[in-house]
Structures are given as C-alpha cells and as structure tokens.
Design an enzyme around this catalytic site. Structure first.
Site, PDB file in Angstrom:
ATOM      1  N   ARG A 118      10.843  23.633  31.390  1.00  0.00           N
ATOM      2  CA  ARG A 118       9.716  24.158  30.612  1.00  0.00           C
ATOM      3  C   ARG A 118       8.734  23.040  30.237  1.00  0.00           C
ATOM      4  O   ARG A 118       7.511  23.220  30.292  1.00  0.00           O
ATOM      5  CB  ARG A 118      10.232  24.853  29.352  1.00  0.00           C
ATOM      6  N   LEU A 144      21.609  26.171  27.796  1.00  0.00           N
ATOM      7  CA  LEU A 144      20.389  26.890  28.141  1.00  0.00           C
ATOM      8  C   LEU A 144      19.711  27.272  26.829  1.00  0.00           C
ATOM      9  O   LEU A 144      20.396  27.632  25.865  1.00  0.00           O
ATOM     10  CB  LEU A 144      20.699  28.150  28.952  1.00  0.00           C
ATOM     11  N   ASP A 145      18.384  27.204  26.781  1.00  0.00           N
ATOM     12  CA  ASP A 145      17.714  27.543  25.532  1.00  0.00           C
ATOM     13  C   ASP A 145      17.778  29.044  25.270  1.00  0.00           C
ATOM     14  O   ASP A 145      18.154  29.831  26.141  1.00  0.00           O
ATOM     15  CB  ASP A 145      16.272  27.036  25.529  1.00  0.00           C
ATOM     16  N   ILE A 146      17.394  29.449  24.079  1.00  0.00           N
ATOM     17  CA  ILE A 146      17.554  30.838  23.643  1.00  0.00           C
ATOM     18  C   ILE A 146      16.794  31.820  24.529  1.00  0.00           C
ATOM     19  O   ILE A 146      17.189  32.987  24.673  1.00  0.00           O
ATOM     20  CB  ILE A 146      17.113  30.985  22.167  1.00  0.00           C
ATOM     21  N   ASN A 147      15.730  31.361  25.172  1.00  0.00           N
ATOM     22  CA  ASN A 147      14.906  32.248  25.998  1.00  0.00           C
ATOM     23  C   ASN A 147      15.274  32.214  27.479  1.00  0.00           C
ATOM     24  O   ASN A 147      14.577  32.808  28.303  1.00  0.00           O
ATOM     25  CB  ASN A 147      13.429  31.881  25.834  1.00  0.00           C
TER      26      ASN A 147
END
Length: 247
Positions: free
Chosen positions: A197, A109-112
């Site tokens: 995204r 999962l990305d940082i955000n």
C-alpha cells in the site's frame, strides 16, 4: 527437556524465536522462581518451577517435539493481534485451542486485507519464514485505482525509498482492468508493514483491494482453503517449510 538452554525450551513451546526470547531476557521480561533469567542459562524443567514472561505465568508442554503448522484464510475486518482493547475480531479467535500450544503468526495482514496467514508453534520456524535473509516469496493480487504506466511499474521493481529503506517488488504483472481500476499480481520477498500500500501511495495510486494468495510454498488454491477457515497442514508441509529455510 533436561538441562536445555532457556531460549530453546521457550522457543520449542511457541513463545517466540530464540532471538526474540533473547531480546526479552535482555529487557528483563523473563523470570524463573522469581529470579531473572540470563541468556544461555540451562535449566531442568519440573512441575514446581514458576516461569513468568511479561509477568504472566506460562505452562510448558510435556511434548515439545509435536510441531504444528496451520493455514488460515483471513477475512477483511479481522486484526492480526492476540488481544485487542476494542474487542474487535482477531485472527486468533478463529484458531483451534490446543492444550499447551501457543500459536505464532507468520507475517501479518492489515485490517483491510485478506488472504493466507500461516501459524505454527515452532518459534524458530516462524522466525526464519519471516526473515528477509531466507527470501520467502509472498504473492498478492491487488486492485489499484489511479493512472499507471510502464515507467511507474518499473519504478516499483527497481526500488522506492520509504522511511530510509529501499522497498521493491520482486515482480509485478498486469492481470486485467481498464480505466482507473486495474488488477495486478505482485511478488515480494519481505513483509514490511503495509509495504504494498505504501509503495503505490508513493506514486499517487491507491490499493482498494489486496489478497495474499501464497506464502512460500503454501498456496490458497492448492490447499482449498475457504474464507474464515483454517486447515492443519500436517507434517508433510511442516517439513517442506523447514527445508525451504534450511532449518
């Protein structure tokens, strides 16, 4: 561990899937007693044996049959890597340290983003759970900013070409919201980098919140997992996940 193929031994000890290990062998990343390993090479492990992966000495477990599966609830701001040169918090910082166990993350999962990430010390299981061939369902709740209509929603499910690859949602369902902020539940069968995204960005919409609520048969609400915590899912879930990928 007597006279086994090196790919099987290293995979069983959590150093990646057999295919990943084969790629490392081809790239000359694995040595035993200062000699380059060959694909399919069979070895007898002993305590005096020196094994290097990417120039780092590794230690093999005496009990390769003990397989583990964990679920972790990632926080926003944590990164999905083992080492970070900026000293940021990583998901691996929160996992239990178990002697001779090397955790492999199942997907990223990305940082955000936040939500469920699975970990195992079984390289082959991790590989299959991530491979598109096995069509493992991932579910997300997202909040999207911008103007959206049914035509755009249909486009997300029929397919959008990004970087010469067709990306599409298996399913998208409206949950709530009015105006420019709306909530959706999304199902995908692959885990490409920032896929959700990127797809919304392509149709001029911005995802300003994303949480993964399930990975395969493991659902956040069913295992009662809290943010920033992990849970050992035990042999029952390990076997169910194996079955789901014909392993």
């Amino acid at each position: 561990m007597n006279n086994e193929k090196i790919q099987k031994i290293l995979s069983s000890n959590g150093y990646g899937s057999r295919r990943k290990i084969e790629k490392m062998i081809i790239k000359k990343k694995i040595y035993i007693n200062n000699k380059l390993v060959k694909i399919g090479q069979r070895i007898n492990i002993n305590k005096k044996m020196k094994i290097l992966i990417n120039k780092k000495k590794i230690i093999l477990s005496n009990n390769i049959n003990k397989k583990l599966i964990l679920a972790y609830y990632k926080k926003i701001g944590e990164i999905c890597t083992k080492y970070d040169n900026k000293n940021r918090i990583t998901i691996y910082d929160k996992l239990p340290i178990i002697k001779n166990v090397n955790w492999i993350s199942v997907g990223r999962l990305d940082i955000n983003s936040c939500g469920i990430i699975l970990f195992t010390n079984d390289g082959e299981l991790a590989y299959r759970l991530m491979h598109p061939k096995y069509k493992i369902k991932r579910e997300y709740i997202v909040r999207v900013f911008g103007k959206i209509n049914n035509n755009l929603l249909n486009k997300l499910c029929t397919g959008i070409k990004i970087n010469n690859k067709i990306n599409k949602f298996k399913k998208i369902c409206y949950i709530s919201g009015f105006g420019l902020n709306k909530w959706f539940k999304i199902t995908i069968l692959e885990g490409r980098n920032k896929e959700i995204r990127k797809m919304f960005h392509y149709i001029n919409l911005k995802v300003n919140y994303l949480i993964r609520i399930s990975y395969g048969l493991i659902r956040l609400k069913n295992i009662l997992l809290k943010v920033g915590k992990f849970k050992n899912l035990g042999l029952k879930y390990y076997n169910l996940l194996k079955k789901s990928v014909n392993y």
